[in-house]
Every structure is written in structure tokens, then in C-alpha cells.
Design a protein around this motif. Structure first.
Motif, PDB file in Angstrom:
ATOM      1  N   SER A  58       0.809  -1.219   0.000  1.00 31.38           N
ATOM      2  CA  SER A  58       0.000   0.000   0.000  1.00 31.38           C
ATOM      3  C   SER A  58       0.843   1.270   0.000  1.00 31.38           C
ATOM      4  O   SER A  58       0.327   2.345  -0.285  1.00 31.38           O
ATOM      5  CB  SER A  58      -0.938   0.009   1.206  1.00 31.38           C
ATOM      6  N   PRO A  61       1.552   4.088  -4.476  1.00 31.16           N
ATOM      7  CA  PRO A  61       0.286   4.383  -5.156  1.00 31.16           C
ATOM      8  C   PRO A  61       0.071   3.555  -6.415  1.00 31.16           C
ATOM      9  O   PRO A  61      -1.081   3.281  -6.789  1.00 31.16           O
ATOM     10  CB  PRO A  61       0.416   5.879  -5.490  1.00 31.16           C
ATOM     11  N   ASN A  63       0.364   0.540  -6.741  1.00 32.68           N
ATOM     12  CA  ASN A  63      -0.273  -0.735  -6.386  1.00 32.68           C
ATOM     13  C   ASN A  63      -1.737  -0.599  -6.005  1.00 32.68           C
ATOM     14  O   ASN A  63      -2.423  -1.611  -5.837  1.00 32.68           O
ATOM     15  CB  ASN A  63       0.464  -1.376  -5.190  1.00 32.68           C
ATOM     16  N   HIS A  64      -2.227   0.615  -5.860  1.00 41.84           N
ATOM     17  CA  HIS A  64      -3.564   0.800  -5.306  1.00 41.84           C
ATOM     18  C   HIS A  64      -4.664   0.222  -6.183  1.00 41.84           C
ATOM     19  O   HIS A  64      -5.627  -0.382  -5.678  1.00 41.84           O
ATOM     20  CB  HIS A  64      -3.825   2.279  -5.021  1.00 41.84           C
ATOM     21  N   ASP A  65      -4.572   0.396  -7.499  1.00 35.68           N
ATOM     22  CA  ASP A  65      -5.599  -0.168  -8.382  1.00 35.68           C
ATOM     23  C   ASP A  65      -5.639  -1.686  -8.272  1.00 35.68           C
ATOM     24  O   ASP A  65      -6.720  -2.295  -8.246  1.00 35.68           O
ATOM     25  CB  ASP A  65      -5.352   0.247  -9.832  1.00 35.68           C
ATOM     26  N   ALA A 284      -6.370  -3.269   4.561  1.00 31.17           N
ATOM     27  CA  ALA A 284      -7.068  -2.292   3.725  1.00 31.17           C
ATOM     28  C   ALA A 284      -8.219  -1.645   4.485  1.00 31.17           C
ATOM     29  O   ALA A 284      -8.432  -0.429   4.408  1.00 31.17           O
ATOM     30  CB  ALA A 284      -7.589  -2.970   2.455  1.00 31.17           C
ATOM     31  N   GLY A 299      -3.261   6.422   1.533  1.00 26.65           N
ATOM     32  CA  GLY A 299      -3.601   5.011   1.369  1.00 26.65           C
ATOM     33  C   GLY A 299      -4.681   4.814   0.330  1.00 26.65           C
ATOM     34  O   GLY A 299      -4.944   5.688  -0.509  1.00 26.65           O
ATOM     35  N   LEU A 300      -5.326   3.663   0.380  1.00 30.34           N
ATOM     36  CA  LEU A 300      -6.422   3.394  -0.545  1.00 30.34           C
ATOM     37  C   LEU A 300      -7.525   4.429  -0.386  1.00 30.34           C
ATOM     38  O   LEU A 300      -7.828   4.865   0.729  1.00 30.34           O
ATOM     39  CB  LEU A 300      -7.007   1.999  -0.287  1.00 30.34           C
ATOM     40  N   ASP A 301      -8.145   4.788  -1.478  1.00 30.36           N
ATOM     41  CA  ASP A 301      -9.212   5.783  -1.484  1.00 30.36           C
ATOM     42  C   ASP A 301     -10.492   5.158  -0.925  1.00 30.36           C
ATOM     43  O   ASP A 301     -11.061   4.257  -1.545  1.00 30.36           O
ATOM     44  CB  ASP A 301      -9.434   6.269  -2.919  1.00 30.36           C
TER      45      ASP A 301
END
Length: 350
Positions: A58, A61, A63-65, A284, A299-301
Motif C-alpha cells: 500500500s 500508489p 499498487n492501489h488499483d 485495507a 492510502g487506498l481511497d
């Protein structure tokens, strides 16, 4: 037999005020190693590390998708639940459990009826910082946590003093007993073995939902981490408990013994893709909770991640000021009976 893989995040033992770990959570996902390995290969075909670790992935960025895609497939295709607990709010509820409820119990009042404790805890948590005086609510719950840990006359006296320094008459239902040094409350706080450790609270919520998701016997596997050693011991105690008893906490939460859960095993996460996915799911979820609480960035949106969860895949312990809805949701709650039962049989708080 169905096997749920579980993992935790944010565990800080008795310290529920750790500023770096506002939330504590745990995940259970029913997936086997072959399916988990296939998902990892699909979403991270170039992974070079010996195992998939959410905390490492994480940070980038880029890797986020892929993480969101993996999260989407896990939540859509496999039974799972994640419990997220705001530890400061839980500490507030514990304050009421030990620094107020014994006073009411001695006077024949059911403090937990229809979620009364939850409603009062929500009011104290949300309004306490402004009603009780600048910084005094924080000092109060810190003194309570210390008293629960140390159990000395000095710590108990400091707790009473912290309560008296607040504008406690603004919320006498919550603070009156300890401000007046109610002996039954002080004795309960001083009871050996009574602690603010949240592991059993989180575990009880997780197991309750696994029991609902399982038609028959099932088992659990988890990593060999130090924090999970605590969970492991508690799970073993719960499995071994063969009394026939059932408790209702809310409209959607019950716990019935004996459990359908038959066994718990520790495994090396490097050799278990399924355990690695449990790490991703809980990591997550807590990261998005921290982002929504404006505690972390980057982090993740959450706007993309949270819609992936079904309502029955998340349990979130947080305050609510909707008194009418909470009375309906928690009607018939056996919170007091459950706390007494767990204290007597497992030496811990639920």
C-alpha cells in the motif's frame, strides 16, 4: 470442512489510547490456499516478495488499483467479515461498564436494557470533551485506563480525582458514581484479571459472525505473529467451552455455545496465500478507516474501497447519536449477562 483464515491489525493490548493505532480490527475470510494463490497471481503477477503483505504494497500508489481489484474479488466471491473497533470509544464504553454500571446494578437498574449503555457512551464520547471541561475528558479516560491496569489505591484515587475535576454534573448518569467514589465501582475496577484489552471484544464479534455464516463445523487458521498468540489462546478457550448458553447483543449479533468452531491452527503465512489475503483485507479496511477519520493520508481511497463491502461484511463499533434507532437495534440486549458470563468463565471482558 470450511476453514476461515483470520488476521488482526491495530492490537495494542491494554493501551486503547495509543495515538498511532486508533482502530483495532480483525478479518475472517473463507478461502482456500489454491484460490488465494490464483487471486494473488492474477492481481500481482510480478510479485517478487516471498509473501503478499498489505503494509508493503500500500505504500506505493502504483499498487492501489491492483489492491482494490483484489479487494473487490475477495469481497464479491468469498464469505468474509471484518470487525473494526474505535478503541477510544470502546474505552469509553468500558468506563461505563466498570465505573458506572456496578452502581446501577446494586440498585436494581438494568444498565444495558435496550442499549442504554451504548447510547450513554455515545453521548459521553461525542459531548464529553466540550461538556466536561477543556482536556478533562481525555484525562479522565486516561486515569481510568491506568486504574484498570495498576489496580492500586493511588491509581483508583487518581481516577476519582480526575472525575471530580470535570464538570461531571453535566453528565451525572455517566460520571456521578465514580465522582462520588461508589465503592462497588472501585471494587470492580480493582478486580484481578479485569482489563481494557480489546482482543476478546473484537474476537467475540468476529466469531459471532463466522458462526452465522457457517452451516456446520468449521475451523480457523492464522499467522504465527506475537499479537495473534493472544487471539489463539482466547479461541482455544471458547472452543473448549461446552456449556449450552446463548446471548443476544443486538438485532444482528448473537453468540451461542457450544460453538460450531472446532479447531484453531497457527501457520506460517509465507506458506499460506489464504492467510496473506486475510492480512490484505484487514489492512485495507483499517487503512481506509484511518483515512476517513482524517488520521492518515496516502492510502487506498475510501470512496472507491468502501462501496465494495456488503453491509454484512463489516462490523464497526463506533458511536451513534441516533437514540431511537439504537434502542430498536439493541432491543432485548443481554450485554450485562454476557459481560458477567465471560468474566466468570473466561476471565475477560466482552
Amino acid at each position: 470442512m470450511v476453514c476461515f483464515r483470520i488476521d488482526e491489525s491495530g492490537y495494542t493490548g491494554f493501551d486503547l489510547l495509543n495515538p498511532e493505532q486508533r482502530f483495532q480490527g480483525a478479518t475472517a475470510i473463507a478461502i482456500n490456499d489454491d484460490d488465494a494463490a490464483a487471486l494473488i497471481r492474477h492481481h500481482f503477477p510480478r510479485l517478487q516478495a516471498p509473501e503478499l503483505k498489505y503494509s508493503s504494497l500500500s505504500r506505493r500508489p502504483s499498487n492501489h488499483d491492483r489492491l482494490l481489484g483484489l479487494l473487490r474479488d475477495m469481497l464479491a466471491e468469498y464469505r468474509s467479515v471484518t470487525y473494526v473497533c474505535d478503541k477510544r470509544f470502546l474505552l469509553t464504553l468500558m468506563f461505563l461498564d466498570y465505573a458506572a454500571e456496578p452502581y446501577y446494578y446494586e440498585r436494581g437498574v438494568n444498565f444495558y436494557e435496550n442499549g442504554r449503555n451504548f447510547t450513554l457512551g455515545s453521548i459521553l464520547f461525542q459531548a464529553g470533551p466540550s461538556l466536561l471541561g477543556d482536556g478533562l475528558f481525555d484525562q479522565l479516560i486516561a486515569a481510568f485506563q491506568r486504574a484498570m491496569k495498576e489496580k492500586t489505591p493511588e491509581a483508583l484515587g487518581d481516577l476519582v480525582g480526575a472525575a471530580r475535576r470535570t464538570n461531571w454534573r453535566e453528565l451525572p448518569e455517566a460520571l456521578g458514581p465514580i465522582a462520588n467514589a461508589a465503592p462497588e465501582c472501585l471494587a470492580t475496577i480493582a478486580t484481578p484479571g479485569v482489563t481494557t484489552d480489546a482482543a476478546m471484544v473484537v474476537l467475540q464479534g468476529l466469531i459471532g459472525r463466522m458462526e452465522m455464516m457457517s452451516d456446520g463445523p468449521y475451523r480457523v487458521e492464522h499467522d504465527q505473529s506475537k499479537n495473534l498468540e493472544t487471539y489463539h489462546g482466547l479461541i482455544q478457550k471458547l472452543i473448549a467451552h461446552d456449556a449450552k448458553v446463548e446471548f443476544r447483543s443486538s438485532e444482528i449479533a448473537t453468540l451461542k455455545f457450544p460453538l460450531k468452531l472446532t479447531g484453531v491452527v497457527q501457520v506460517n503465512s509465507v506458506a499460506s496465500p489464504a492467510v496473506q489475503l486475510a492480512d490484505v483485507l484487514v489492512g485495507a479496511t483499517l487503512e481506509m478507516a484511518n483515512t476517513l477519520a482524517h488520521l492518515r493520508k496516502g492510502g487506498l481511497d475510501p470512496e472507491r474501497g468502501t462501496p465494495l463491502y456488503r453491509e454484512d461484511q463489516i462490523i464497526y463499533l463506533a458511536p451513534s447519536m441516533d437514540v431511537t434507532e439504537q434502542r430498536r437495534f439493541r432491543a432485548g440486549s443481554q450485554g450485562g449477562e454476557m459481560i458477567d458470563y465471560f468474566s466468570a468463565n473466561f476471565g475477560t471482558h466482552t
